[in-house]
Scaffold this active site. Structure first.
Site, short mmCIF file in Angstrom:
data_model
loop_
_atom_site.label_atom_id
_atom_site.label_comp_id
_atom_site.label_asym_id
_atom_site.label_seq_id
_atom_site.Cartn_x
_atom_site.Cartn_y
_atom_site.Cartn_z
N LYS A 28 -4.69 -7.08 -0.74
CA LYS A 28 -3.83 -6.35 -0.70
C LYS A 28 -3.11 -5.89 0.83
O LYS A 28 -2.18 -6.04 1.19
CB LYS A 28 -3.33 -5.26 -1.96
CG LYS A 28 -2.10 -4.30 -1.78
CD LYS A 28 -1.98 -3.80 -3.03
CE LYS A 28 -3.06 -2.37 -2.51
NZ LYS A 28 -1.99 -1.43 -1.60
N ASN A 29 -4.74 -5.02 1.45
CA ASN A 29 -3.64 -4.54 2.43
C ASN A 29 -3.45 -5.19 3.20
O ASN A 29 -3.80 -4.77 4.42
CB ASN A 29 -4.94 -2.82 2.41
CG ASN A 29 -4.54 -1.81 1.24
OD1 ASN A 29 -3.57 -2.15 0.94
ND2 ASN A 29 -4.97 -0.62 1.42
N CYS A 123 4.03 10.94 -2.11
CA CYS A 123 3.79 10.12 -2.66
C CYS A 123 2.03 10.94 -3.69
O CYS A 123 2.45 12.05 -2.97
CB CYS A 123 2.72 9.30 -1.27
SG CYS A 123 0.86 8.57 -2.78
N ARG A 128 1.93 12.12 3.50
CA ARG A 128 1.92 10.99 3.66
C ARG A 128 3.14 10.46 4.65
O ARG A 128 4.10 9.97 4.20
CB ARG A 128 1.57 9.85 2.56
CG ARG A 128 0.26 9.60 1.81
CD ARG A 128 0.44 8.19 1.04
NE ARG A 128 -0.11 7.51 1.69
CZ ARG A 128 -0.78 6.11 1.14
NH1 ARG A 128 -0.37 6.02 -0.24
NH2 ARG A 128 -0.90 4.93 1.76
N PRO A 129 3.44 11.30 5.72
CA PRO A 129 4.19 11.08 6.69
C PRO A 129 4.06 10.03 7.23
O PRO A 129 2.86 9.52 7.26
CB PRO A 129 3.94 12.37 7.19
CG PRO A 129 2.65 12.94 7.95
CD PRO A 129 1.98 12.40 6.28
N VAL A 130 5.49 9.48 8.09
CA VAL A 130 5.18 8.77 8.81
C VAL A 130 5.40 8.71 10.40
O VAL A 130 6.36 7.80 11.47
CB VAL A 130 5.99 7.21 8.46
CG1 VAL A 130 5.51 6.11 7.06
CG2 VAL A 130 7.40 7.35 8.61
N LEU A 132 4.04 9.29 13.22
CA LEU A 132 3.13 8.81 14.00
C LEU A 132 3.68 7.47 13.65
O LEU A 132 3.80 7.20 15.48
CB LEU A 132 1.78 8.34 13.88
CG LEU A 132 0.90 10.10 13.34
CD1 LEU A 132 -0.17 10.13 13.11
CD2 LEU A 132 0.71 11.00 14.75
N ASP A 312 -10.17 4.46 -0.47
CA ASP A 312 -9.57 3.82 -1.64
C ASP A 312 -10.89 3.71 -2.55
O ASP A 312 -10.20 2.78 -3.91
CB ASP A 312 -8.83 2.23 -1.08
CG ASP A 312 -7.91 2.13 -0.37
OD1 ASP A 312 -6.84 3.76 -0.33
OD2 ASP A 312 -6.96 1.93 0.06
N ILE A 334 -9.29 12.42 3.54
CA ILE A 334 -7.94 10.92 4.74
C ILE A 334 -6.70 11.73 3.82
O ILE A 334 -5.91 11.84 4.53
CB ILE A 334 -7.91 9.64 3.86
CG1 ILE A 334 -9.35 9.49 4.81
CG2 ILE A 334 -6.80 9.09 4.83
CD1 ILE A 334 -9.60 8.72 5.62
N ARG A 404 0.26 -2.98 -8.96
CA ARG A 404 0.27 -2.89 -8.06
C ARG A 404 -0.86 -3.55 -7.38
O ARG A 404 -0.32 -4.08 -5.93
CB ARG A 404 0.56 -1.79 -7.81
CG ARG A 404 1.85 -0.79 -8.20
CD ARG A 404 2.07 0.38 -7.37
NE ARG A 404 1.94 0.46 -5.77
CZ ARG A 404 1.62 1.61 -4.85
NH1 ARG A 404 1.70 2.36 -5.29
NH2 ARG A 404 1.55 0.93 -3.65
C1 UD1 Z 1 -3.05 2.22 4.02
C2 UD1 Z 1 -3.18 1.69 3.00
C3 UD1 Z 1 -4.28 2.59 1.97
C4 UD1 Z 1 -4.72 3.75 2.39
C5 UD1 Z 1 -4.79 4.07 3.52
C6 UD1 Z 1 -6.25 4.75 4.31
C7 UD1 Z 1 -2.17 -0.16 3.61
C8 UD1 Z 1 -1.11 -0.67 3.42
N1 UD1 Z 1 -2.61 0.92 2.19
O1 UD1 Z 1 -2.36 3.84 3.82
O2 UD1 Z 1 -4.55 1.89 0.70
O3 UD1 Z 1 -5.88 4.23 1.63
O4 UD1 Z 1 -4.97 3.64 4.78
O5 UD1 Z 1 -6.91 4.19 4.61
O6 UD1 Z 1 -2.61 -0.09 4.37
N2 UD1 Z 1 -0.67 10.27 8.80
C9 UD1 Z 1 0.15 10.89 9.42
N3 UD1 Z 1 1.59 11.12 9.87
C10 UD1 Z 1 1.48 8.90 9.95
C11 UD1 Z 1 0.86 9.05 9.47
C12 UD1 Z 1 -0.53 8.91 8.74
O7 UD1 Z 1 -0.03 12.05 9.34
O8 UD1 Z 1 2.28 8.88 10.94
C13 UD1 Z 1 -1.87 11.13 7.50
C14 UD1 Z 1 -1.60 10.68 6.47
O9 UD1 Z 1 -1.03 11.34 5.96
C15 UD1 Z 1 -3.02 10.63 6.00
C16 UD1 Z 1 -3.78 9.39 7.24
O10 UD1 Z 1 -3.20 9.85 7.81
O11 UD1 Z 1 -3.40 11.09 5.64
C17 UD1 Z 1 -4.23 8.07 7.25
O12 UD1 Z 1 -3.36 7.44 6.76
P1 UD1 Z 1 -2.37 5.95 7.07
O13 UD1 Z 1 -4.16 5.82 7.38
O14 UD1 Z 1 -1.37 6.16 7.74
O15 UD1 Z 1 -2.24 5.27 5.29
P2 UD1 Z 1 -1.48 3.83 5.30
O16 UD1 Z 1 -1.35 3.21 6.52
O17 UD1 Z 1 -0.05 4.83 4.59
#
Ligand code: UD1
Length: 425
Positions: A28-29, A123, A128-130, A132, A312, A334, A404
């Site tokens: 999936k990922n 979530c 889980r912010p974006v 970065l 996961d 995480i 999912r």
């Molecule tokens: C991906 C996987 C998910 C997995 C996770 C961690 C997919 C579709 N999903 O999720 O199954 O559980 O990796 O292995 O591949 N963070 C920030 N700011 C950001 C981005 C991330 O603070 O802009 C933080 C998150 O809150 C979290 C950490 O970084 O604490 C890791 O998150 P991230 O690796 O980004 O997870 P996803 O990519 O959403």
């Protein structure tokens, strides 16, 4: 695939040993970023081993809403043509059901110079912010404003840059890597995620002519190219699905053979299962686990980015530890709120204490069936694993989460001898 059936429940009668073979589906990922990455090219893309999952259906709906043509051929290979993209928009309704929709941001901006993507919002497992992703795209010259819950991004032409992730982010790395593919000049991503799915995405992009080096390490270098060409690519096997079936077999004292998997990406999980007492053998694309006449032992672990123990797999291993002899310390590093399955496991008789981001289990002799509720995808898998070992009939509610990310899970478990059925209301 199809519409999630919100009210569906799973009924599992525990105590049946799982024995036999299971074929592992595409990851999936890896499939989600690769589908998003397909819109970087105006040439056709053919993808094999696409898992039939609701998250994949959501991503396809999103790409179609933008103008991509999508068809499954008779072999269930997916043919995608993103020549005529006419909308650069990912609406809240889709993004809220699947956070990975954010993966269209980098490709849209890179190829078309504009994107409007809803912020994913909260979530169940954490904030889980974006931020970065946004910071990286700004470093590449994108103008980004955030208002009314949407990210509005424009760029005449993205520029290569040196970007260091403050924290390792899987989809963040993928977004910046995809943005860099058609950018001007060289992008160097440091503290990049090393997850095998990031590598699979890079290899897919390279098969279309992208110039990428270092995928699978913490530094990825992308040299921008003008355009990408046609490709035919096979999605890697799902390592989390693989690990889930290994644990399901282990908790029932069974013997299982996983086929079409990738043992090299499961080293940490396999070594923890060996410490649990499992006898495990691996070949090129198979893994066997034998738990016959073995006693489960509790095993400590701490989640961390790849190659560490995957977050996961935390819920599934937590279920296993709950009936293993001894005590285990499980640390989640995480996500800040990823122990909701523990509350449900308590209802099945587990003895697990949570303090901050550490859960400590004391193995109980057996779990007992109870009505429980799934809260997120991997928590649901943890509850299924617990139910497979529990005494009596467990009913798991809100299993749309499981649809999912696990392809035909009841069918696969039934083939292994589990007593599991879906109750549709
Ligand atoms: C991906 C996987 C998910 C997995 C996770 C961690 C997919 C579709 N999903 O999720 O199954 O559980 O990796 O292995 O591949 N963070 C920030 N700011 C950001 C981005 C991330 O603070 O802009 C933080 C998150 O809150 C979290 C950490 O970084 O604490 C890791 O998150 P991230 O690796 O980004 O997870 P996803 O990519 O959403």
């Amino acid at each position: 695939m199809g519409k999630p059936r919100i009210m569906d429940k799973l009924k599992i009668t525990g105590g049946k040993e799982l024995n036999g073979e299971v074929i592992i589906s595409g990851a999936k990922n890896a499939a989600l970023p690769i589908l998003a990455g397909s819109i970087l090219s105006s040439a056709p893309v053919t993808l094999n081993n696409i898992p039939q999952l609701n998250d994949v259906a959501t991503m396809l709906t999103l790409l179609q809403s933008m103008g991509a043509e999508v068809i499954f051929d008779e072999k269930m290979d997916l043919r995608l043509n993103a020549k005529e993209i006419e909308k650069y928009f990912a609406p809240y309704d889709l993004v809220k059901t699947m956070r990975a929709s954010i993966l269209v941001l980098g490709p849209l901006l890179s190829r078309f110079g504009r994107a409007e993507v809803s912020l994913p919002g909260g979530c169940a497992i954490g904030a889980r912010p974006v931020n970065l992703h946004v910071k990286g795209l700004r470093a590449m010259g994108a103008k980004i404003s955030i208002k009314n819950g949407y990210i509005y991004a424009t760029a005449k032409k993205l520029q290569g840059t040196n970007y260091r992730f403050d924290e390792v982010s899987v989809t963040g790395t993928e977004n910046i890597m995809m943005a860099a593919v058609l950018a001007k000049g060289k992008t160097v991503i440091t503290n990049a995620a090393m997850e095998p799915e990031v590598k699979d995405l890079a290899q897919f992009l390279k098969s279309m002519g992208a110039n990428i080096e270092g995928e699978g390490t913490s530094q990825i270098v992308v040299d921008g190219v003008d355009r990408l060409r046609e490709t035919n690519y096979r999605i890697m096997p799902d390592r989390i699905e693989s690990g889930t079936y290994l644990i399901a077999a282990a908790i029932t004292g069974g013997k299982i053979l996983l086929k079409k998997t990738a043992p090299q990406y499961l080293k940490t999980v396999i070594s923890k299962l060996q410490l649990s007492g499992a006898n495990i053998k691996c070949g090129d694309d198979w893994i066997s686990l034998d738990m016959h006449n073995k006693k489960l032992k509790a095993v400590d672990f701490e989640t961390s980015p790849y190659p560490g123990f995957p977050t996961d797999m935390q819920a599934q291993f937590c279920a296993l530890n709950s009936i293993s002899s001894g005590s285990a310390r499980m640390k989640e590093t995480i996500f800040e709120n990823r122990f909701q399955h523990v509350i449900e496991l308590h209802r099945m008789g587990a003895d697990i204490e949570i303090k901050g981001n550490i859960a400590t289990s004391k193995g109980v002799r057996r779990l007992t069936a109870a009505p429980v509720m799934a809260t997120d995808l991997r928590a649901s898998a943890g509850l299924i694993i617990a139910a497979l070992a529990a005494h009596g009939d467990t009913i798991i509610d809100r299993i749309y989460h499981i649809d999912r990310g696990y392809e035909r899970i009841e069918e696969k478990l039934q083939q292994l001898g589990a007593h599991i059925s879906r109750e549709t209301s």
